[in-house]
Design a protein around this motif. Sequence first.
Motif, PDB file in Angstrom:
ATOM      1  N   VAL A  28       0.838  -1.199   0.000  1.00 34.75           N
ATOM      2  CA  VAL A  28       0.000   0.000   0.000  1.00 34.75           C
ATOM      3  C   VAL A  28       0.874   1.251   0.000  1.00 34.75           C
ATOM      4  CG1 VAL A  28      -1.847  -1.169   1.211  1.00 34.75           C
ATOM      5  CG2 VAL A  28      -0.112   0.061   2.513  1.00 34.75           C
ATOM      6  N   PRO A  29       0.325   2.381  -0.477  1.00 30.36           N
ATOM      7  CA  PRO A  29       1.053   3.652  -0.304  1.00 30.36           C
ATOM      8  C   PRO A  29       0.979   4.078   1.158  1.00 30.36           C
ATOM      9  CG  PRO A  29      -1.108   4.055  -1.232  1.00 30.36           C
ATOM     10  CD  PRO A  29      -0.951   2.554  -1.175  1.00 30.36           C
ATOM     11  N   CYS A  30       1.595   5.212   1.489  1.00 33.48           N
ATOM     12  CA  CYS A  30       1.514   5.705   2.857  1.00 33.48           C
ATOM     13  C   CYS A  30       0.045   5.894   3.242  1.00 33.48           C
ATOM     14  CB  CYS A  30       2.300   7.009   3.011  1.00 33.48           C
ATOM     15  SG  CYS A  30       1.639   8.419   2.077  1.00 33.48           S
ATOM     16  N   PHE A  31      -0.201   5.864   4.539  1.00 37.39           N
ATOM     17  CA  PHE A  31      -1.594   5.905   5.029  1.00 37.39           C
ATOM     18  C   PHE A  31      -2.035   7.363   5.143  1.00 37.39           C
ATOM     19  CE2 PHE A  31      -0.735   1.657   5.485  1.00 37.39           C
ATOM     20  CZ  PHE A  31      -1.709   0.930   6.145  1.00 37.39           C
ATOM     21  N   GLY A  32      -2.655   7.890   4.103  1.00 41.79           N
ATOM     22  CA  GLY A  32      -3.024   9.301   4.093  1.00 41.79           C
ATOM     23  C   GLY A  32      -4.491   9.510   3.809  1.00 41.79           C
ATOM     24  N   GLY A  33      -4.876  10.777   3.865  1.00 44.45           N
ATOM     25  CA  GLY A  33      -6.243  11.133   3.524  1.00 44.45           C
ATOM     26  C   GLY A  33      -7.251  10.754   4.584  1.00 44.45           C
ATOM     27  N   ALA A  34      -6.816  10.510   5.811  1.00 48.19           N
ATOM     28  CA  ALA A  34      -7.713  10.169   6.912  1.00 48.19           C
ATOM     29  C   ALA A  34      -8.653   9.027   6.532  1.00 48.19           C
ATOM     30  CB  ALA A  34      -8.501  11.398   7.368  1.00 48.19           C
ATOM     31  N   ARG A  35      -8.084   7.950   5.990  1.00 45.58           N
ATOM     32  CA  ARG A  35      -8.871   6.773   5.634  1.00 45.58           C
ATOM     33  C   ARG A  35      -8.415   5.578   6.465  1.00 45.58           C
ATOM     34  NH1 ARG A  35      -7.894   8.520  -0.024  1.00 45.58           N
ATOM     35  NH2 ARG A  35      -9.823   9.348  -0.854  1.00 45.58           N
ATOM     36  N   CYS A  86       0.215  11.241   6.374  1.00 41.90           N
ATOM     37  CA  CYS A  86       0.520  10.167   5.428  1.00 41.90           C
ATOM     38  C   CYS A  86       1.752   9.352   5.854  1.00 41.90           C
ATOM     39  CB  CYS A  86       0.734  10.736   4.021  1.00 41.90           C
ATOM     40  SG  CYS A  86       0.488   9.494   2.710  1.00 41.90           S
ATOM     41  N   PRO A  87       1.716   8.751   7.061  1.00 39.73           N
ATOM     42  CA  PRO A  87       2.883   7.982   7.506  1.00 39.73           C
ATOM     43  C   PRO A  87       2.984   6.643   6.789  1.00 39.73           C
ATOM     44  CG  PRO A  87       1.118   7.699   9.062  1.00 39.73           C
ATOM     45  CD  PRO A  87       0.625   8.705   8.047  1.00 39.73           C
ATOM     46  N   ASP A  88       4.195   6.122   6.654  1.00 37.29           N
ATOM     47  CA  ASP A  88       4.356   4.717   6.325  1.00 37.29           C
ATOM     48  C   ASP A  88       4.081   3.911   7.584  1.00 37.29           C
ATOM     49  OD1 ASP A  88       5.112   4.424   3.536  1.00 37.29           O
ATOM     50  OD2 ASP A  88       6.881   5.600   4.056  1.00 37.29           O
ATOM     51  N   VAL A  89       3.455   2.747   7.389  1.00 38.99           N
ATOM     52  CA  VAL A  89       3.071   1.904   8.514  1.00 38.99           C
ATOM     53  C   VAL A  89       3.643   0.504   8.312  1.00 38.99           C
ATOM     54  CG1 VAL A  89       1.150   0.865   9.777  1.00 38.99           C
ATOM     55  CG2 VAL A  89       0.986   3.233   8.999  1.00 38.99           C
ATOM     56  N   ILE A  90       4.255  -0.023   9.362  1.00 34.52           N
ATOM     57  CA  ILE A  90       4.845  -1.362   9.368  1.00 34.52           C
ATOM     58  C   ILE A  90       4.111  -2.184  10.418  1.00 34.52           C
ATOM     59  CG2 ILE A  90       6.960  -2.688   9.699  1.00 34.52           C
ATOM     60  CD1 ILE A  90       8.423   0.097   9.193  1.00 34.52           C
ATOM     61  N   VAL A  91       3.684  -3.381  10.045  1.00 34.28           N
ATOM     62  CA  VAL A  91       2.954  -4.250  10.964  1.00 34.28           C
ATOM     63  C   VAL A  91       3.672  -5.595  11.059  1.00 34.28           C
ATOM     64  CG1 VAL A  91       0.779  -5.393  11.480  1.00 34.28           C
ATOM     65  CG2 VAL A  91       0.755  -3.129  10.411  1.00 34.28           C
ATOM     66  N   ASP A  92       4.114  -5.933  12.264  1.00 33.01           N
ATOM     67  CA  ASP A  92       4.733  -7.226  12.543  1.00 33.01           C
ATOM     68  C   ASP A  92       3.832  -7.998  13.498  1.00 33.01           C
ATOM     69  OD1 ASP A  92       7.038  -6.520  11.071  1.00 33.01           O
ATOM     70  OD2 ASP A  92       7.899  -5.516  12.810  1.00 33.01           O
ATOM     71  N   VAL A  93       3.721  -9.296  13.287  1.00 32.76           N
ATOM     72  CA  VAL A  93       2.896 -10.162  14.128  1.00 32.76           C
ATOM     73  C   VAL A  93       3.800 -10.961  15.057  1.00 32.76           C
ATOM     74  CG1 VAL A  93       1.176 -12.002  14.151  1.00 32.76           C
ATOM     75  CG2 VAL A  93       1.174 -10.327  12.295  1.00 32.76           C
ATOM     76  N   VAL A  94       3.460 -10.966  16.359  1.00 35.24           N
ATOM     77  CA  VAL A  94       4.269 -11.706  17.331  1.00 35.24           C
ATOM     78  C   VAL A  94       3.495 -12.852  17.977  1.00 35.24           C
ATOM     79  CG1 VAL A  94       5.718  -9.716  17.816  1.00 35.24           C
ATOM     80  CG2 VAL A  94       3.723 -10.146  19.258  1.00 35.24           C
TER      81      VAL A  94
END
Length: 470
Positions: free
Chosen positions: A319-326, A407-415
């Motif tokens: 995905v692109p950065c998380f922007g536009g308040a979506r 519009c931050p980039d977001v990283i998700v890791d599962v533990v």
Amino acid sequence: MGRFGAPGRARGDHRARRALTAAATVAVALAGLVGVAPTPAGALSNPGPGGFTGMTPSRILDTREPGQGPCVSGTRSLQVAERPDAKGAPYWASAVALNVTVVSPNAAGFVTVWPAGQPQPTASSLNYVAGQVVPNNVIVKVGGLYSISLFANAGCPHLVVDIVGYYWVGNVLPGGLTAVNPQRILDTREPGQGPCVTGVRDLQVAGRAFTDIPSAAAGVALNVTVVTPTDSGFLTVFPKGTAPPTASTLNYTAGQIVPNGTLVKVGADRSISLYANAGCPHVIVDVVGWFMPGTPITAGGFFGVRPYRLLDSRESGQVPCFGGARSYRLTVAGVDGSAVPSESRAVALNVTVTNPTGSGFVTVSPSGTPRPTASNLNYVSGQTVPNGVLVKVGASQQVDIYANNGCPDVIVDVVGGFAGESLDISKLCTPSELLVTACSTYLQTSLPPAGTDIGEAEGAASYKIGRAHV
């Protein structure tokens, strides 16, 4: 952020905590009695003792709001269960999962969260410097009068507390949590515990002298803090005996103090491993709870996995950065190769924001539910902020991730994850694979094809990410 009333006062007819625990144990054993709602047909059963129930996040304290202040100086109590406003946990909760955020302190300091009525520990839950906004995932045992204690040693910070779930009381079953008063098991600044961490360092977490964590613990709940690294980098916490994963537990820049709450499976020699890639940071590790070994894992029980990266919006093809308040929807359970089955009722994540162009916050919540006013992490322009997130799995095995600005980039890791129903994990994984590698056949009865859909909740274009990094 929404406006809420002040935390309610404890009821005048509170029973002794021991009597409450006994009554709650009966309530758990006989679902439908003593105020415990029966399980609706077709729904997941109630968790077993020590099992986790995820909630739609709810704000139970914001000292910036009228009637809830002032800023915290010294010790303050907060009721987290059996609240008159019904925003907290039920009375039978043994522990709660919180997101605690420090806002705008006027000096450097730390906050400690612990069960009300118990001695204040030497551990800290989060650290800060003047003007910072610092979030952290905190698991804490419920103390006297259904309450916890909050202590700020300096800087009179405002505190925001959101509740995201709770653990059931009773004689804990396999996979269940036993919360403890926080205990410090490593501080590399102290003589005999250093030096700073460069590369991999192993740390015994179970069966240590002078702690409450037994040798047989299957996993631990930790608060890990990086202190004054000399350069930017990241720290990863993982089970000893496995290779360092591509996931990270926290990220830092030179001179920072960064805390993060995390859950981790206990590996070889009753130990975990800490890996710092740069900056030789000092590392502090406080333990706040442990998970019962054995199988089958109780409904709601925790199972740790070797951390793996599920999403990184900096990578091409994602995905692109998380922007536009979506809000973006991300499948977190039943992903091929993840070892987190689609039947999981909740997941343990590490969510990191990086490279935002402005100030804002991120909220992670179950798909199919209204977005809450609570937040999981806050950031300013250019900042990198990690935080542990425990979140209930929503519709279609998904969670919603919302960024309000920048519009931050977001990283998700599962533990890890929390079992939907009682699970005998030993039947489908070999002992060497069990809870360590991504045992891809492990209890996954409804795997999607390779690749996971992620789309915007508002119905904009959807994106597909590749196979999870394991």
